[in-house]
Design a protein around this motif. Structure first.
Motif, short mmCIF file in Angstrom:
data_model
loop_
_atom_site.label_atom_id
_atom_site.label_comp_id
_atom_site.label_asym_id
_atom_site.label_seq_id
_atom_site.Cartn_x
_atom_site.Cartn_y
_atom_site.Cartn_z
N ARG A 1 -16.65 -9.49 -10.35
CA ARG A 1 -15.93 -9.77 -9.11
C ARG A 1 -16.00 -11.26 -8.75
N ARG A 2 -17.22 -11.81 -8.87
CA ARG A 2 -17.41 -13.23 -8.53
C ARG A 2 -16.58 -14.11 -9.46
N GLN A 3 -16.44 -13.66 -10.74
CA GLN A 3 -15.73 -14.49 -11.71
C GLN A 3 -14.20 -14.37 -11.60
N HIS A 4 -13.71 -13.18 -11.25
CA HIS A 4 -12.27 -12.93 -11.31
C HIS A 4 -11.55 -12.94 -9.98
N GLN A 5 -12.30 -12.85 -8.89
CA GLN A 5 -11.61 -12.81 -7.60
C GLN A 5 -11.88 -14.10 -6.83
N PRO A 6 -10.90 -14.49 -6.02
CA PRO A 6 -11.10 -15.74 -5.28
C PRO A 6 -12.19 -15.59 -4.23
N THR A 7 -12.86 -16.68 -3.95
CA THR A 7 -13.78 -16.66 -2.81
C THR A 7 -13.01 -17.26 -1.64
N GLY A 8 -13.47 -17.04 -0.45
CA GLY A 8 -12.75 -17.55 0.71
C GLY A 8 -12.15 -16.39 1.48
N PRO A 9 -11.64 -16.70 2.69
CA PRO A 9 -11.15 -15.64 3.57
C PRO A 9 -9.91 -14.93 3.01
N CYS A 10 -10.04 -13.64 2.76
CA CYS A 10 -8.93 -12.84 2.25
C CYS A 10 -9.19 -11.38 2.61
N ALA A 11 -8.28 -10.49 2.23
CA ALA A 11 -8.49 -9.07 2.55
C ALA A 11 -8.39 -8.22 1.28
N GLY A 12 -8.81 -8.80 0.16
CA GLY A 12 -8.73 -8.05 -1.10
C GLY A 12 -7.29 -7.93 -1.57
N SER A 13 -7.01 -6.90 -2.34
CA SER A 13 -5.65 -6.71 -2.86
C SER A 13 -4.69 -6.45 -1.70
N VAL A 14 -3.63 -7.24 -1.66
CA VAL A 14 -2.66 -7.09 -0.57
C VAL A 14 -1.79 -5.85 -0.80
N PHE A 15 -1.39 -5.64 -2.07
CA PHE A 15 -0.50 -4.52 -2.40
C PHE A 15 -1.20 -3.53 -3.34
N THR A 16 -0.79 -2.29 -3.27
CA THR A 16 -1.27 -1.32 -4.26
C THR A 16 -0.52 -1.58 -5.58
N ASN A 17 -1.11 -1.15 -6.68
CA ASN A 17 -0.43 -1.29 -7.98
C ASN A 17 0.64 -0.21 -8.10
N PRO A 18 1.88 -0.60 -8.42
CA PRO A 18 2.91 0.43 -8.64
C PRO A 18 2.58 1.22 -9.91
N PRO A 19 3.11 2.43 -10.06
CA PRO A 19 2.80 3.22 -11.26
C PRO A 19 3.09 2.42 -12.54
N GLY A 20 2.12 2.37 -13.43
CA GLY A 20 2.32 1.78 -14.76
C GLY A 20 2.25 0.27 -14.83
N THR A 21 2.03 -0.42 -13.72
CA THR A 21 1.93 -1.88 -13.78
C THR A 21 0.98 -2.37 -12.69
N TYR A 22 0.83 -3.70 -12.63
CA TYR A 22 -0.09 -4.29 -11.65
C TYR A 22 0.67 -5.18 -10.68
N ALA A 23 0.35 -5.05 -9.40
CA ALA A 23 1.01 -5.89 -8.39
C ALA A 23 0.77 -7.37 -8.71
N GLY A 24 -0.49 -7.72 -9.08
CA GLY A 24 -0.83 -9.12 -9.36
C GLY A 24 0.01 -9.68 -10.50
N TYR A 25 0.23 -8.86 -11.53
CA TYR A 25 1.02 -9.29 -12.69
C TYR A 25 2.47 -9.58 -12.26
N LEU A 26 3.04 -8.67 -11.47
CA LEU A 26 4.44 -8.84 -11.03
C LEU A 26 4.59 -10.10 -10.17
N ILE A 27 3.62 -10.32 -9.30
CA ILE A 27 3.68 -11.50 -8.41
C ILE A 27 3.58 -12.78 -9.26
#
Ligand SMILES: Cc1cc2nc3c(=O)[nH]c(=O)nc-3n(C[C@H](O)[C@H](O)[C@H](O)COP(=O)(O)OP(=O)(O)OC[C@H]3O[C@@H](n4cnc5c(N)ncnc54)[C@H](O)[C@@H]3O)c2cc1C
Length: 317
Positions: A228-254
């Motif tokens: 988590r420390r290596q792959h997620q940003p530090t700083g004020p946030c609320a975790g994943s903003v969107f759920t992953n759509p079936p079969g893909t990742y929201a982060g990838y699409l963005i």
């Protein structure tokens, strides 16, 4: 905004006293550091204080919103009307509050809603109880995790849940929901699906864990927290903003839509993980919502997929 001393008030509830904050900025209680004021706010780290706060709200006829770690919330700039109860505690204070019972080769653990999720992941691993190692490093507390069916690394709280203890704000009584009634699915439950103001307060959860080697479980928990420390940003946030759509990742699409680093006002799509928005300092909810909608639009135009928020958007515009 009134000065701190003017915002602190002690009210009487029967023969007890309760500390209430008036016009308290909710940005102080969310990991996004965004959110307008609560009309009234009570910090409750135990059940007696929660009960007192609920009694006061009934006395004053105030709608009630309960939050935990505030790590899955975007509170709008107008804040929340009525009483907000911040129901969370420090893990170390809770050792005595966790109850264990043997159950046919497994162990039933009763967790208070106030228990920090990350602490629970570490503590159960230390105790040689498998099933919650994924929680190490996750923000938030058990109450919020139950509502959201939080999970990571292939696990989720719904996988090990036996039942939850709830307080019904309408019938004013304690009741239990089985796992089936809660119907946990991907970042959704029947509690999260309820309209606001919500009817139920989570008081605790019973989970069924199986025996495991403490050293191995702790190693996994530590690896999860490190990942988590290596792959997620530090700083004020609320975790994943969107759920992953079936079969893909929201982060990838963005990311594919070219939106990494895209910014509106003082809020930006993280360069490290595109499904995280970072508050660069004093961002408003209006800016966060504008960014959310812009990202939704761009992804829909390019891929024909409408991303759905995982974070809960609450409060008044
Ligand atoms: C950096 C970061 C990484 C994250 N990674 C993950 C991840 O990997 N997986 C994941 O699932 N989530 C993740 N999240 C989101 C969040 O941490 C979890 O969903 C967490 O379980 C929410 O708990 P909370 O106590 O913060 O809930 P809050 O945000 O305080 O509340 C969430 C909802 O639950 C309600 N609620 C809270 N407590 C109670 C209660 N006692 N009774 C009734 N209702 C209640 C609130 O009203 C709200 O509707 C991440 C967040 C951050 C900031």
């Amino acid at each position: 905004m009134p000065a701190r001393a003017e915002r602190d008030r002690t009210v009487r509830v029967g023969s007890h006293e309760l500390r209430v904050r008036v016009q308290e900025p909710l940005a102080r209680y969310t990991t996004f550091r965004i959110g307008g004021p609560a009309d009234y706010l009570v910090r409750a780290s135990d059940r007696p204080t929660l009960e007192l706060a609920l009694e006061w709200a009934e006395q004053e006829r105030l709608p009630v919103t309960v939050i935990g770690g505030g790590s899955n919330l975007l509170v709008r700039d107008g804040g929340i009307r009525g009483l907000v109860i911040v129901f969370r505690a420090a893990g170390e204070a809770l050792d005595g509050a966790i109850q264990l019972a043997a159950d046919d080769g497994a162990t039933m653990l009763t967790l208070p809603a106030t228990a920090p999720l990350s602490w629970v992941g570490h503590r159960t691993s230390e105790l040689g109880l498998a099933g919650l190692e994924w929680a190490a490093g996750l923000p938030g507390v058990v109450g919020g995790a139950v509502v959201n069916n939080a999970g990571a690394h292939g696990g989720a709280i719904g996988d090990v849940l036996a039942d939850v203890e709830l307080y019904d704000l309408v019938d004013r009584r304690v009741l239990h929901w089985t796992r089936d009634a809660l119907a946990p699915r991907y970042r959704m439950t029947e509690l999260k699906a309820q309209p606001r103001p919500r009817r139920y307060v989570v008081l605790g959860a019973r989970v069924r864990l199986v025996p495991g080697d403490p050293a191995r479980l702790l190693r996994t928990a530590e690896e999860n927290a490190r990942w988590r420390r290596q792959h997620q940003p530090t700083g004020p946030c609320a975790g994943s903003v969107f759920t992953n759509p079936p079969g893909t990742y929201a982060g990838y699409l963005i990311e594919q839509a070219g939106l990494k680093g895209f910014q509106i006002g003082r809020i930006r799509v993280s360069e490290r993980h595109a499904n995280f928005f970072l508050n660069l300092g004093s961002a408003t909810a209006a800016e966060a919502l504008a960014l959310l909608e812009a990202v939704q639009r761009a992804v829909a135009e390019q891929f024909g997929i409408v991303l759905q928020p995982e974070i809960e958007i609450v409060g008044e515009p």
